[in-house]
Design a protein around this motif. Structure first.
Motif, short mmCIF file in Angstrom:
data_model
loop_
_atom_site.label_atom_id
_atom_site.label_comp_id
_atom_site.label_asym_id
_atom_site.label_seq_id
_atom_site.Cartn_x
_atom_site.Cartn_y
_atom_site.Cartn_z
N GLU A 145 -3.44 14.31 8.90
CA GLU A 145 -3.22 12.92 9.26
C GLU A 145 -2.79 12.12 8.04
O GLU A 145 -3.10 12.47 6.90
N ARG A 146 -2.11 11.02 8.31
CA ARG A 146 -1.72 10.15 7.21
C ARG A 146 -2.96 9.46 6.65
O ARG A 146 -3.85 9.07 7.40
N GLU A 147 -3.00 9.33 5.34
CA GLU A 147 -4.15 8.72 4.70
C GLU A 147 -3.71 7.66 3.69
O GLU A 147 -2.64 7.78 3.08
N GLY A 148 -4.53 6.65 3.55
CA GLY A 148 -4.26 5.62 2.56
C GLY A 148 -4.57 6.13 1.18
O GLY A 148 -5.60 6.78 0.96
N VAL A 149 -3.71 5.81 0.23
CA VAL A 149 -3.86 6.27 -1.14
C VAL A 149 -4.26 5.13 -2.06
O VAL A 149 -5.20 5.24 -2.84
N ALA A 150 -3.53 4.03 -1.98
CA ALA A 150 -3.79 2.90 -2.86
C ALA A 150 -3.23 1.63 -2.23
O ALA A 150 -2.26 1.69 -1.47
N ALA A 151 -3.83 0.50 -2.54
CA ALA A 151 -3.35 -0.78 -2.02
C ALA A 151 -3.58 -1.86 -3.06
O ALA A 151 -4.53 -1.79 -3.85
N ALA A 184 0.84 -1.20 0.00
CA ALA A 184 0.00 0.00 0.00
C ALA A 184 0.87 1.24 0.00
O ALA A 184 2.03 1.21 0.41
N TRP A 185 0.29 2.31 -0.46
CA TRP A 185 0.91 3.64 -0.38
C TRP A 185 0.03 4.52 0.49
O TRP A 185 -1.19 4.55 0.33
N PHE A 186 0.69 5.24 1.37
CA PHE A 186 0.04 6.22 2.22
C PHE A 186 0.71 7.56 1.99
O PHE A 186 1.83 7.63 1.47
N ARG A 187 0.06 8.62 2.40
CA ARG A 187 0.68 9.93 2.30
C ARG A 187 0.27 10.78 3.50
O ARG A 187 -0.78 10.58 4.09
N GLN A 188 1.16 11.72 3.82
CA GLN A 188 0.88 12.63 4.92
C GLN A 188 1.35 14.02 4.53
O GLN A 188 2.54 14.23 4.27
N ALA A 189 0.41 14.93 4.48
CA ALA A 189 0.70 16.33 4.19
C ALA A 189 0.94 17.06 5.51
O ALA A 189 0.45 16.64 6.56
N PRO A 190 1.68 18.17 5.47
CA PRO A 190 1.93 18.93 6.70
C PRO A 190 0.64 19.31 7.40
O PRO A 190 -0.29 19.84 6.77
N ARG A 193 -5.69 -3.36 3.07
CA ARG A 193 -6.25 -2.38 2.14
C ARG A 193 -5.76 -0.99 2.53
O ARG A 193 -4.56 -0.75 2.56
N LEU A 194 -6.63 -0.04 2.86
CA LEU A 194 -6.17 1.32 3.15
C LEU A 194 -6.09 1.61 4.65
O LEU A 194 -5.95 2.76 5.06
N GLN A 195 -6.15 0.57 5.45
CA GLN A 195 -5.97 0.76 6.90
C GLN A 195 -4.50 0.88 7.22
O GLN A 195 -3.67 0.26 6.59
N GLU A 196 -4.15 1.64 8.25
CA GLU A 196 -2.75 1.87 8.60
C GLU A 196 -2.20 0.78 9.51
O GLU A 196 -1.42 1.07 10.41
N ARG A 197 -2.53 -0.45 9.26
CA ARG A 197 -2.13 -1.54 10.15
C ARG A 197 -1.01 -2.39 9.57
O ARG A 197 -0.71 -3.45 10.10
N TYR A 198 -0.39 -1.89 8.52
CA TYR A 198 0.68 -2.64 7.89
C TYR A 198 1.87 -2.76 8.84
O TYR A 198 2.21 -1.83 9.57
N ALA A 239 -8.10 5.44 -2.84
CA ALA A 239 -8.85 6.50 -2.17
C ALA A 239 -9.62 7.27 -3.24
O ALA A 239 -9.17 7.42 -4.37
N ASP A 240 -10.78 7.78 -2.84
CA ASP A 240 -11.61 8.52 -3.80
C ASP A 240 -10.86 9.71 -4.39
O ASP A 240 -11.06 10.07 -5.55
N SER A 241 -9.98 10.31 -3.61
CA SER A 241 -9.28 11.51 -4.04
C SER A 241 -8.28 11.25 -5.17
O SER A 241 -7.87 12.19 -5.85
N VAL A 242 -7.90 9.99 -5.37
CA VAL A 242 -6.91 9.69 -6.40
C VAL A 242 -7.45 8.75 -7.47
O VAL A 242 -6.76 8.47 -8.46
#
Length: 121
Positions: free
Chosen positions: A44-50, A35-41, A103-108, A60-63
Motif C-alpha cells: 500500500e502507499r504510505e506517507g513518508v514526510a510532510a 508531502a511525499w508518499f511512496r508505494q512499493a510493488p 500530514r501523512l494522511q492520503e487526503r491531499y 514516518a518512523d521508517s525514514v
C-alpha cells in the motif's frame, strides 16, 4: 488544476543518497502543505514526510533521521533529501499538496505522477 512534477529519482546503491524535487505553482509550493508518499510493488502507499505552511515537518518512523523534507520558495520547489538508502526504500515516490495540513494522511487534493527510486543491495 494544479500540476506537480517530481524529478531526481533513479537508481542508487544501498547507503547512497538521492534528492527528489517537487515543482509546481508558486503559491502551492510556497504556502501549501506538501508531502511525499511512496508505494512499493505489492504494498500500500504510505506517507513518508510532510511539511506544513509553517514549515513544521513530520516523518514516518521508517525514514526518520535519514530523510529531510524542505522547500525553497525562491524556486517554487520542495525537496526530499534521502540519505543512507536501503533496498526497502525502493518504491514509486509521489509528491502531494493541499491547503489543508493532512500530514501523512492520503487526503491531499493534488498529486504528481510519481517517480521511481530503486536501491540495489
Amino acid at each position: 488544476q494544479v500540476t506537480l512534477v517530481e524529478s531526481g529519482g533513479g537508481s542508487v546503491q544501498s547507503g547512497g543518497s538521492l534528492r527528489l524535487s517537487c515543482s509546481g505553482p508558486g503559491e502551492v509550493l510556497d504556502k501549501y502543505s506538501i508531502a511525499w508518499f511512496r508505494q512499493a510493488p505489492g504494498k500500500e502507499r504510505e506517507g513518508v514526510a510532510a511539511i506544513d505552511s509553517d514549515d513544521d515537518t513530520v516523518y514516518a518512523d521508517s525514514v526518520k533521521g535519514r530523510f529531510t523534507l524542505s522547500r525553497d520558495p525562491d524556486k517554487d520547489t520542495a525537496y526530499l533529501l534521502m540519505n543512507n538508502l536501503t533496498p526497502e526504500d525502493t518504491a514509486m515516490y509521489f509528491c502531494a499538496a493541499d491547503y489543508v495540513p493532512w500530514r501523512l494522511q492520503e487526503r491531499y487534493r493534488h498529486w504528481g505522477q510519481g517517480i521511481q527510486v530503486t536501491v540495489s543491495p
